[in-house]
Motif scaffolding. Sequence first.
Motif, PDB file in Angstrom:
ATOM      1  N   TYR A  53      39.790  41.910  45.771  1.00  0.00           N
ATOM      2  CA  TYR A  53      38.872  40.921  45.110  1.00  0.00           C
ATOM      3  C   TYR A  53      38.644  40.348  46.520  1.00  0.00           C
ATOM      4  CZ  TYR A  53      42.043  40.805  41.415  1.00  0.00           C
ATOM      5  OH  TYR A  53      43.251  41.024  40.441  1.00  0.00           O
ATOM      6  N   ILE A 112      50.301  41.747  37.598  1.00  0.00           N
ATOM      7  CA  ILE A 112      49.370  40.811  36.582  1.00  0.00           C
ATOM      8  C   ILE A 112      49.315  41.617  35.145  1.00  0.00           C
ATOM      9  CG2 ILE A 112      46.361  41.584  36.405  1.00  0.00           C
ATOM     10  CD1 ILE A 112      46.514  41.223  39.738  1.00  0.00           C
ATOM     11  N   HIS A 145      39.508  38.604  39.950  1.00  0.00           N
ATOM     12  CA  HIS A 145      39.937  38.758  38.644  1.00  0.00           C
ATOM     13  C   HIS A 145      38.761  37.971  37.441  1.00  0.00           C
ATOM     14  CE1 HIS A 145      42.282  40.192  35.138  1.00  0.00           C
ATOM     15  NE2 HIS A 145      42.385  40.800  36.147  1.00  0.00           N
TER      16      HIS A 145
END
Length: 174
Positions: A53, A112, A145
């Motif tokens: 990210y 995740i 995300h």
Amino acid sequence: MAPVSTKTTYLEMLQSPCLTIPSSNQESVAIERSGKLSATAYRSLYNSVGSDYHWTDRNLLRDDELEAIVQHSLVEIFLLTVKGRQAGFAELDRRCAGQIELAYFGLLPNYIGLGLGKYFLSWIVKQAWSYAPDRLWVHTCDLDHRAALSNYERVGFRVYDEQVLPQHVEDEQA
């Protein structure tokens, strides 16, 4: 590092939400406050969670600057583990009286999509409110995300500002 324009969204809570912490859907899940982390140990965790990210802010600090933050008595780092392995972390910054910033929150890539994010975020919000702040806040940007903003809103954060800002990201060609 090349700057790119990103939309940064600032969210806050002004009162503790009525949250039920969802099931973690995993065996052997634990959350514990970390001890004092060295700059090297912190960066390892930070980059494991944030590299996809484009998290760079903490990597721009010298070791002594970073340790002054993460070892401060009013900065708490909570580690999420699954079966004894690091799965994520959250950082609560209580250095500003009456406010708590959820400075960093995230999961390692392999964790995740397993329901752990909802569980961990709900837990960390309850932990933050246990200190009875006037305000809990967080910011996210469109490099995070894709579910980050909606997850923050789902636990009770409300948008109070949005800005388009330059964000320094690693040059993909380097």
